[in-house]
Motif scaffolding. Structure first.
Motif, PDB file in Angstrom:
ATOM      1  N   LEU A  18      46.697  73.617  45.771  1.00 34.18           N
ATOM      2  CA  LEU A  18      47.609  72.621  45.223  1.00 34.18           C
ATOM      3  C   LEU A  18      47.303  72.253  43.779  1.00 34.18           C
ATOM      4  O   LEU A  18      48.169  71.713  43.086  1.00 34.18           O
ATOM      5  CB  LEU A  18      47.549  71.339  46.063  1.00 34.18           C
ATOM      6  CG  LEU A  18      47.873  71.464  47.553  1.00 34.18           C
ATOM      7  CD1 LEU A  18      47.816  70.095  48.210  1.00 34.18           C
ATOM      8  CD2 LEU A  18      49.233  72.096  47.763  1.00 34.18           C
ATOM      9  N   VAL A  19      46.085  72.498  43.319  1.00 35.19           N
ATOM     10  CA  VAL A  19      45.637  71.974  42.024  1.00 35.19           C
ATOM     11  C   VAL A  19      44.941  73.056  41.221  1.00 35.19           C
ATOM     12  O   VAL A  19      44.093  73.783  41.748  1.00 35.19           O
ATOM     13  CB  VAL A  19      44.675  70.779  42.239  1.00 35.19           C
ATOM     14  CG1 VAL A  19      43.981  70.390  40.949  1.00 35.19           C
ATOM     15  CG2 VAL A  19      45.418  69.593  42.826  1.00 35.19           C
ATOM     16  N   ARG A  20      45.298  73.160  39.954  1.00 36.80           N
ATOM     17  CA  ARG A  20      44.591  74.044  39.022  1.00 36.80           C
ATOM     18  C   ARG A  20      44.145  73.311  37.761  1.00 36.80           C
ATOM     19  O   ARG A  20      43.411  73.866  36.949  1.00 36.80           O
ATOM     20  CB  ARG A  20      45.473  75.240  38.635  1.00 36.80           C
ATOM     21  CG  ARG A  20      45.751  76.171  39.811  1.00 36.80           C
ATOM     22  CD  ARG A  20      46.572  77.368  39.405  1.00 36.80           C
ATOM     23  NE  ARG A  20      46.895  78.196  40.549  1.00 36.80           N
ATOM     24  CZ  ARG A  20      46.119  79.156  41.045  1.00 36.80           C
ATOM     25  NH1 ARG A  20      44.952  79.401  40.467  1.00 36.80           N
ATOM     26  NH2 ARG A  20      46.495  79.860  42.085  1.00 36.80           N
ATOM     27  N   HIS A  21      44.598  72.067  37.605  1.00 36.47           N
ATOM     28  CA  HIS A  21      44.237  71.275  36.431  1.00 36.47           C
ATOM     29  C   HIS A  21      44.077  69.814  36.837  1.00 36.47           C
ATOM     30  O   HIS A  21      44.648  69.364  37.835  1.00 36.47           O
ATOM     31  CB  HIS A  21      45.308  71.399  35.337  1.00 36.47           C
ATOM     32  CG  HIS A  21      45.532  72.798  34.865  1.00 36.47           C
ATOM     33  ND1 HIS A  21      44.704  73.421  33.957  1.00 36.47           N
ATOM     34  CD2 HIS A  21      46.485  73.706  35.205  1.00 36.47           C
ATOM     35  CE1 HIS A  21      45.143  74.650  33.748  1.00 36.47           C
ATOM     36  NE2 HIS A  21      46.213  74.848  34.482  1.00 36.47           N
ATOM     37  N   ALA A  22      43.349  69.081  36.034  1.00 38.44           N
ATOM     38  CA  ALA A  22      43.043  67.690  36.369  1.00 38.44           C
ATOM     39  C   ALA A  22      44.266  66.780  36.322  1.00 38.44           C
ATOM     40  O   ALA A  22      44.250  65.697  36.912  1.00 38.44           O
ATOM     41  CB  ALA A  22      41.974  67.160  35.410  1.00 38.44           C
ATOM     42  N   LYS A  23      45.336  67.204  35.650  1.00 40.00           N
ATOM     43  CA  LYS A  23      46.510  66.346  35.491  1.00 40.00           C
ATOM     44  C   LYS A  23      47.676  66.776  36.377  1.00 40.00           C
ATOM     45  O   LYS A  23      48.827  66.406  36.120  1.00 40.00           O
ATOM     46  CB  LYS A  23      46.941  66.307  34.026  1.00 40.00           C
ATOM     47  CG  LYS A  23      45.898  65.669  33.107  1.00 40.00           C
ATOM     48  CD  LYS A  23      46.385  65.571  31.672  1.00 40.00           C
ATOM     49  CE  LYS A  23      45.340  64.913  30.776  1.00 40.00           C
ATOM     50  NZ  LYS A  23      45.808  64.806  29.368  1.00 40.00           N
ATOM     51  N   GLU A  24      47.400  67.514  37.429  1.00 45.10           N
ATOM     52  CA  GLU A  24      48.453  67.948  38.337  1.00 45.10           C
ATOM     53  C   GLU A  24      49.141  66.730  38.972  1.00 45.10           C
ATOM     54  O   GLU A  24      48.508  65.718  39.289  1.00 45.10           O
ATOM     55  CB  GLU A  24      47.873  68.831  39.442  1.00 45.10           C
ATOM     56  CG  GLU A  24      47.311  70.154  38.959  1.00 45.10           C
ATOM     57  CD  GLU A  24      48.368  71.232  38.829  1.00 45.10           C
ATOM     58  OE1 GLU A  24      49.569  70.899  38.894  1.00 45.10           O
ATOM     59  OE2 GLU A  24      47.988  72.402  38.662  1.00 45.10           O
ATOM     60  N   GLU A  65      35.579  66.161  33.958  1.00 45.96           N
ATOM     61  CA  GLU A  65      34.704  66.387  32.808  1.00 45.96           C
ATOM     62  C   GLU A  65      34.063  67.781  32.824  1.00 45.96           C
ATOM     63  O   GLU A  65      33.429  68.181  31.842  1.00 45.96           O
ATOM     64  CB  GLU A  65      33.581  65.338  32.789  1.00 45.96           C
ATOM     65  CG  GLU A  65      33.988  63.989  32.217  1.00 45.96           C
ATOM     66  CD  GLU A  65      34.997  63.261  33.076  1.00 45.96           C
ATOM     67  OE1 GLU A  65      36.025  62.823  32.514  1.00 45.96           O
ATOM     68  OE2 GLU A  65      34.774  63.131  34.294  1.00 45.96           O
ATOM     69  N   ILE A  66      34.198  68.507  33.917  1.00 47.40           N
ATOM     70  CA  ILE A  66      33.561  69.815  34.058  1.00 47.40           C
ATOM     71  C   ILE A  66      34.557  70.904  33.693  1.00 47.40           C
ATOM     72  O   ILE A  66      35.569  71.085  34.384  1.00 47.40           O
ATOM     73  CB  ILE A  66      33.040  70.034  35.490  1.00 47.40           C
ATOM     74  CG1 ILE A  66      32.001  68.967  35.836  1.00 47.40           C
ATOM     75  CG2 ILE A  66      32.452  71.431  35.642  1.00 47.40           C
ATOM     76  CD1 ILE A  66      31.530  69.011  37.276  1.00 47.40           C
ATOM     77  N   PRO A  67      34.332  71.652  32.611  1.00 44.21           N
ATOM     78  CA  PRO A  67      35.274  72.714  32.237  1.00 44.21           C
ATOM     79  C   PRO A  67      35.460  73.727  33.367  1.00 44.21           C
ATOM     80  O   PRO A  67      34.516  74.082  34.059  1.00 44.21           O
ATOM     81  CB  PRO A  67      34.592  73.368  31.022  1.00 44.21           C
ATOM     82  CG  PRO A  67      33.704  72.302  30.460  1.00 44.21           C
ATOM     83  CD  PRO A  67      33.218  71.532  31.644  1.00 44.21           C
ATOM     84  N   TYR A  68      36.705  74.140  33.563  1.00 40.91           N
ATOM     85  CA  TYR A  68      37.081  75.174  34.535  1.00 40.91           C
ATOM     86  C   TYR A  68      36.865  74.748  35.986  1.00 40.91           C
ATOM     87  O   TYR A  68      36.943  75.595  36.879  1.00 40.91           O
ATOM     88  CB  TYR A  68      36.325  76.490  34.283  1.00 40.91           C
ATOM     89  CG  TYR A  68      36.603  77.121  32.953  1.00 40.91           C
ATOM     90  CD1 TYR A  68      37.869  77.590  32.617  1.00 40.91           C
ATOM     91  CD2 TYR A  68      35.597  77.246  31.994  1.00 40.91           C
ATOM     92  CE1 TYR A  68      38.138  78.159  31.387  1.00 40.91           C
ATOM     93  CE2 TYR A  68      35.844  77.822  30.756  1.00 40.91           C
ATOM     94  CZ  TYR A  68      37.121  78.271  30.460  1.00 40.91           C
ATOM     95  OH  TYR A  68      37.370  78.843  29.236  1.00 40.91           O
ATOM     96  N   GLU A 117      32.680  58.498  26.405  1.00 41.13           N
ATOM     97  CA  GLU A 117      31.244  58.419  26.671  1.00 41.13           C
ATOM     98  C   GLU A 117      30.909  59.089  28.005  1.00 41.13           C
ATOM     99  O   GLU A 117      29.889  59.771  28.131  1.00 41.13           O
ATOM    100  CB  GLU A 117      30.815  56.953  26.690  1.00 41.13           C
ATOM    101  CG  GLU A 117      29.325  56.740  26.930  1.00 41.13           C
ATOM    102  CD  GLU A 117      28.937  55.283  26.918  1.00 41.13           C
ATOM    103  OE1 GLU A 117      27.834  54.958  27.406  1.00 41.13           O
ATOM    104  OE2 GLU A 117      29.732  54.470  26.421  1.00 41.13           O
ATOM    105  N   LYS A 118      31.769  58.901  29.001  1.00 40.06           N
ATOM    106  CA  LYS A 118      31.533  59.513  30.309  1.00 40.06           C
ATOM    107  C   LYS A 118      31.546  61.037  30.210  1.00 40.06           C
ATOM    108  O   LYS A 118      30.651  61.716  30.726  1.00 40.06           O
ATOM    109  CB  LYS A 118      32.593  59.058  31.317  1.00 40.06           C
ATOM    110  CG  LYS A 118      32.472  59.720  32.674  1.00 40.06           C
ATOM    111  CD  LYS A 118      33.573  59.251  33.625  1.00 40.06           C
ATOM    112  CE  LYS A 118      33.489  59.959  34.964  1.00 40.06           C
ATOM    113  NZ  LYS A 118      34.569  59.525  35.897  1.00 40.06           N
ATOM    114  N   SER A 119      32.554  61.594  29.531  1.00 39.82           N
ATOM    115  CA  SER A 119      32.629  63.047  29.392  1.00 39.82           C
ATOM    116  C   SER A 119      31.409  63.600  28.686  1.00 39.82           C
ATOM    117  O   SER A 119      30.839  64.611  29.093  1.00 39.82           O
ATOM    118  CB  SER A 119      33.901  63.443  28.640  1.00 39.82           C
ATOM    119  OG  SER A 119      35.054  63.157  29.406  1.00 39.82           O
ATOM    120  N   ALA A 120      30.999  62.933  27.607  1.00 40.66           N
ATOM    121  CA  ALA A 120      29.847  63.414  26.852  1.00 40.66           C
ATOM    122  C   ALA A 120      28.586  63.383  27.702  1.00 40.66           C
ATOM    123  O   ALA A 120      27.786  64.329  27.681  1.00 40.66           O
ATOM    124  CB  ALA A 120      29.669  62.568  25.598  1.00 40.66           C
TER     125      ALA A 120
END
Length: 365
Positions: free
Chosen positions: A125-131, A151-154, A336-339
């Motif tokens: 159902l999901v391939r991206h965080a903004k689905e 925050e985790i790429p891919y 800040e969270k992502s970093a």
């Protein structure tokens, strides 16, 4: 060992439990009551026609059991689309007509011998965080839990982490441990399931590397001579309830009545470093890099990355690609969270990377 009922909590009780013991899910699974009532999905996804209209075009495989985790287990599997699978759920007697020529393993005859229904377990159902799907599952976690998935790429591209399970009575997911040390849950929207879970500390008793995983409902003393020393944690999962467990808990699930369930895999402080060191996502990302080697060479002007495309194994290549992507991401403005999450993930990856990689200059992506 005598079974332990999995403790159940209301939303406030669960919040207090996690605030008091942030690592509680490493020690015990929990049932949380009343959480999924907030979801739009709890009202909309119980209707099979509505599901077919929304997701019916998506390709799926359906298996009986969902997959196998014992080398001697038999399995049937069909390649189809979700809409056709839902037609089977409505009218399982139409199995021959619905899946003629679509069997990748076994046959309708073998399925009848097994006495199991087909179980669709890989609907993506999901391939991206903004689905848009996430708007149907809001909030995605009970308080005070949080996740670092975005925050985790891919993360969503390199694995299926949001699952929708629609199943007939009798569907079986055999005992197994999830890939990548994720924290996971089953959120019940319709029907009932029974779950049996084991702590990873008991793995010598429920897993035999020569044959696979124990069947908790039919244990074999010859293959698993110490299975009685493993403590089973058990729960009956009802609509509106969420069963959640920590990284590397093994779980066996039987559908007791026609059922709709949502599952979600996530990463947070509890398992970020374990996720970083997992082989599965590294292997998948490495295979992606190998398949798209020229694109990677063009976008990442890093000599060691280019060398890895030629010489490294898929897991090694996936690790090196993630290191480059994280370094580039950390050079850009972000929350800040992502970093913080990306720095910690990068540090964990660099711990088992060759020393020369740790000193490499960031590559652009």
């Amino acid at each position: 060992m005598e079974a332990t009922p999995i403790p159940a909590y209301d939303l406030e009780g669960f919040r207090q439990l996690v605030e008091k013991s942030p690592d509680v899910l490493t020690r015990q699974p929990c049932v949380v009551r009343g959480f999924t009532d907030k979801w739009l999905a709890s009202k909309r996804w119980g209707d099979l026609d509505a599901l077919s209209e929304t997701f019916g075009h998506l390709p799926v495989t359906a298996g009986a059991p969902q997959f196998v985790t014992h080398k001697q287990a038999k399995m049937c599997q069909v390649m189809t689309d979700f809409g056709t699978y839902l037609e089977y759920v409505k009218a399982p007697e139409r199995i021959d007509a619905l899946f003629d020529g679509k069997w990748s393993k076994g046959s309708a005859e073998l399925l009848r011998e097994l006495g199991l229904p087909l179980y669709c377990g890989n609907l993506r159902l999901v391939r991206h965080a903004k689905e848009e799907v996430f708007s149907q599952l809001d909030p995605i976690l009970p308080e005070p839990l949080e996740h670092f998935n975005n925050e985790i790429p891919y993360y969503y591209q390199s694995g299926n982490h949001v699952w929708l399970y629609v199943s007939l009575k009798g569907a079986l997911t055999p005992l197994h441990q999830d890939n990548n040390a994720v924290i996971a849950y089953l959120a019940q929207l319709r029907g009932q399931k029974r779950a049996i879970l084991y702590s990873s500390e008991d793995k010598p008793h429920f897993y035999n590397p020569d044959v696979g995983y124990l069947d908790p409902l039919n244990p074999n003393d010859d293959e698993f001579p110490t299975w009685r020393e493993a403590r089973p944690w058990t729960a009956l999962l009802n609509p509106g309830e969420l069963l959640i467990w920590g990284p590397n808990w093994a779980h066996h699930v039987v559908t007791l009545s026609d059922s709709t369930t949502v599952s979600f895999d996530f990463i947070n402080d509890l398992n970020l470093r374990a996720y970083a060191k997992s082989v599965d996502w590294r292997d998948e990302l490495g295979r992606f890099a190998k398949k798209n080697a020229e694109l990677i060479r063009t976008r990442i002007p890093d000599r060691r990355m280019h060398d890895a495309l030629t010489d490294a194994s898929h897991p090694e290549l996936g690790r090196e690609l993630m290191i480059c992507v994280l370094r580039s991401a950390l050079a850009a403005p972000q929350s800040e969270k992502s970093a913080r999450v990306r720095r910690e993930l990068l540090a964990a990856l660099e711990e088992d990377a060759p020393s020369a990689v740790k000193m490499a200059a960031p590559g652009a992506v």
